[in-house]
Motif scaffolding. Structure first.
Motif, mmCIF file in Angstrom:
data_model
loop_
_atom_site.group_PDB
_atom_site.id
_atom_site.type_symbol
_atom_site.label_atom_id
_atom_site.label_comp_id
_atom_site.label_asym_id
_atom_site.label_seq_id
_atom_site.Cartn_x
_atom_site.Cartn_y
_atom_site.Cartn_z
ATOM 1 N N ARG A 140 2.480 -19.620 -1.378
ATOM 2 C CA ARG A 140 3.989 -19.172 -2.415
ATOM 3 C C ARG A 140 4.660 -18.716 -1.185
ATOM 4 N NH1 ARG A 140 3.882 -12.895 -4.924
ATOM 5 N NH2 ARG A 140 5.520 -12.049 -5.412
ATOM 6 N N PRO A 141 6.219 -18.759 -1.692
ATOM 7 C CA PRO A 141 7.564 -18.664 -1.088
ATOM 8 C C PRO A 141 6.974 -17.138 -0.425
ATOM 9 C CG PRO A 141 8.355 -20.144 -2.897
ATOM 10 C CD PRO A 141 6.501 -19.823 -3.044
ATOM 11 N N GLU A 142 7.549 -17.410 0.906
ATOM 12 C CA GLU A 142 7.634 -15.567 1.190
ATOM 13 C C GLU A 142 9.465 -15.183 1.369
ATOM 14 O OE1 GLU A 142 6.742 -15.903 6.328
ATOM 15 O OE2 GLU A 142 4.844 -16.257 5.691
ATOM 16 N N LEU A 143 9.868 -15.397 1.145
ATOM 17 C CA LEU A 143 11.248 -15.577 0.985
ATOM 18 C C LEU A 143 12.108 -15.379 -0.207
ATOM 19 C CD1 LEU A 143 12.863 -17.614 4.168
ATOM 20 C CD2 LEU A 143 11.849 -15.316 4.161
ATOM 21 N N PRO A 144 12.252 -14.295 -1.132
ATOM 22 C CA PRO A 144 12.664 -13.959 -1.892
ATOM 23 C C PRO A 144 14.233 -14.492 -2.299
ATOM 24 C CG PRO A 144 11.388 -12.030 -1.409
ATOM 25 C CD PRO A 144 11.769 -13.143 0.309
ATOM 26 N N LEU A 145 14.245 -15.489 -3.487
ATOM 27 C CA LEU A 145 15.874 -15.905 -3.435
ATOM 28 C C LEU A 145 16.410 -15.283 -3.455
ATOM 29 C CD1 LEU A 145 14.978 -18.482 -6.706
ATOM 30 C CD2 LEU A 145 14.947 -18.841 -4.152
ATOM 31 N N PRO A 146 16.780 -13.890 -3.537
ATOM 32 C CA PRO A 146 17.833 -12.484 -3.789
ATOM 33 C C PRO A 146 18.260 -12.144 -1.970
ATOM 34 C CG PRO A 146 16.712 -12.270 -5.188
ATOM 35 C CD PRO A 146 15.827 -13.184 -4.819
ATOM 36 N N GLN A 147 17.261 -12.847 -1.167
ATOM 37 C CA GLN A 147 17.490 -11.672 0.190
ATOM 38 C C GLN A 147 18.254 -13.651 0.342
ATOM 39 O OE1 GLN A 147 13.727 -10.626 2.066
ATOM 40 N NE2 GLN A 147 13.734 -9.115 0.378
ATOM 41 N N LEU A 148 17.112 -14.404 -0.058
ATOM 42 C CA LEU A 148 18.386 -16.325 0.603
ATOM 43 C C LEU A 148 19.063 -16.461 0.471
ATOM 44 C CD1 LEU A 148 16.334 -17.955 2.539
ATOM 45 C CD2 LEU A 148 16.134 -19.536 0.461
ATOM 46 N N HIS A 149 19.354 -15.893 -0.475
ATOM 47 C CA HIS A 149 21.427 -16.097 -1.416
ATOM 48 C C HIS A 149 21.812 -15.005 -0.440
ATOM 49 C CE1 HIS A 149 24.182 -16.018 -4.670
ATOM 50 N NE2 HIS A 149 24.517 -16.463 -3.867
ATOM 51 N N ALA A 150 21.978 -14.055 -0.639
ATOM 52 C CA ALA A 150 22.691 -12.594 0.422
ATOM 53 C C ALA A 150 22.963 -13.466 1.477
ATOM 54 C CB ALA A 150 21.521 -11.222 0.228
ATOM 55 N N PHE A 151 21.727 -13.931 2.496
ATOM 56 C CA PHE A 151 21.967 -14.390 3.137
ATOM 57 C C PHE A 151 23.062 -14.972 4.004
ATOM 58 C CE2 PHE A 151 20.362 -17.684 6.673
ATOM 59 C CZ PHE A 151 20.808 -17.340 7.790
ATOM 60 N N VAL A 152 22.997 -16.464 3.341
ATOM 61 C CA VAL A 152 23.687 -17.962 2.653
ATOM 62 C C VAL A 152 25.324 -16.982 2.742
ATOM 63 C CG1 VAL A 152 23.851 -19.404 1.478
ATOM 64 C CG2 VAL A 152 22.220 -19.064 2.447
ATOM 65 N N VAL A 153 25.445 -16.311 1.821
ATOM 66 C CA VAL A 153 26.417 -15.883 1.168
ATOM 67 C C VAL A 153 27.243 -14.977 2.881
ATOM 68 C CG1 VAL A 153 27.541 -14.268 0.385
ATOM 69 C CG2 VAL A 153 26.498 -15.420 -1.004
ATOM 70 N N LEU A 154 26.675 -14.515 3.211
ATOM 71 C CA LEU A 154 26.920 -13.366 4.318
ATOM 72 C C LEU A 154 26.943 -14.496 5.548
ATOM 73 C CD1 LEU A 154 27.581 -10.839 6.393
ATOM 74 C CD2 LEU A 154 25.373 -10.062 6.078
#
Length: 314
Positions: free
Chosen positions: A3-17
């Motif tokens: 199972r992926p450890e990183l939820p997509l909303p967190q990953l998306h927020a990280f990339v945008v920031l």
């Protein structure tokens, strides 16, 4: 699969920031307030175990851990977006792969116009086309090695498959050009009684074979079959050499061989059907797309009575 450890909303927020390096602008792009954005980043940093951004008054920047994660995170989001787009295209029937089996004689009638129409409407669909006679097509449909079949004389009832007649054709006599019967405009079937025949083996299409032999039986004789050939092109080539005569669907006229004559027969009451076949309850939207293409495009240049029946066999 783990199972992926990183939820997509967190990953998306990280990339945008990481792209904006400014909480206000990043929050605006994401359509959220700054506190939820900060919470997403904090949760992500907790999962990684290290800070991803250095925070100073009026300025933020990526840490070494953040710089390491950034390209992989962008790549993952990009691939996911592409996969979602592809899934939607396949689900809607605008893309994907379609495996079509067809009888050789169908290439002289239905197949060219179908492929042109389908390619114009669905250019992103990959077509895998295989030539095979009727019996192997039925087996390939049941084995799920093809999705659509274009065949002659489908069985009247089938528990697994559906059929729709797309064309009906008369039969013609296939004769060496030098044969005495070739001098006739119409050949009575009974006058073919003493001639050797070249036919397809019954195993490759029993209903069609039986139609031909029934024509002869009705005329008072059993055809003396001296040669078999799996394809109509070969049947015509053997007829040209003088090895025999044949009875064939009228579309076989399109096989142009200088030494072969095609003549109408009498009586002219039997018709052979070309049908499209598919698995019952197949949810592949490309199946419906093929049926739609067949509904809109009749075979071109065919001088038969062959109108679409428009009725599906269940």
């Amino acid at each position: 699969m783990d199972r992926p450890e990183l939820p997509l909303p967190q990953l998306h927020a990280f990339v945008v920031l990481a792209e904006e390096l400014h909480f206000g602008r990043a929050a605006a792009r994401l359509g959220i307030a700054q506190p939820p954005l900060s919470q997403q980043i904090r949760r992500l940093e907790d999962k990684v175990g290290y800070a991803l951004f250095s925070r100073e008054p009026g300025r933020i920047d990526l840490t070494p851990a953040g710089r390491e994660l950034h390209p992989a995170a962008r790549h993952a989001l990009s691939h996911l977006a592409a996969a979602l787009t592809a899934a939607r295209e396949v689900g809607s029937g605008r893309a994907g792969r379609l495996r079509i089996g067809f009888a050789a004689s169908v290439a002289l009638t239905v197949l060219p116009s179908l492929l042109r129409s389908f390619r114009q409407r669905f250019p992103a669909v990959d077509l895998d086309i295989a030539e095979m006679t009727t019996t192997p097509q039925l087996a390939a449909l049941r084995d799920r090695t093809i999705d659509i079949g274009l065949l002659r004389e489908p069985p009247p009832h089938d528990a697994e498959l559906d059929f729709e007649t797309v064309l009906t054709e008369a039969f013609v006599a296939v004769l060496p050009a030098s044969h005495p019967l070739a001098a006739r405009r119409t050949v009575p079937v009974e006058e073919m009684a003493d001639c050797p025949f070249v036919l397809l083996p019954r195993a490759v299409g029993p209903p069609l074979y039986d139609q031909i032999t029934d024509l002869c039986t009705a005329a008072g004789f059993t055809p003396h079959v001296t040669q078999h050939a799996v394809e109509w092109q070969t049947v015509c080539a053997l007829v040209e050499t003088g090895l025999g005569i044949s009875l064939a669907p009228e579309s076989i006229r399109r096989i142009r061989l200088k030494g072969v004559a095609f003549r109408r027969i009498s009586p002219d009451t039997v018709r052979t059907r070309v049908a499209v076949a598919w698995r019952k309850n197949d949810t592949n939207p490309l199946i419906r797309a093929v049926l739609t293409a067949l509904d809109h495009d009749a075979p071109d240049g065919l001088s038969t009575e062959g109108a679409r029946s428009g009725q599906r066999q269940r």
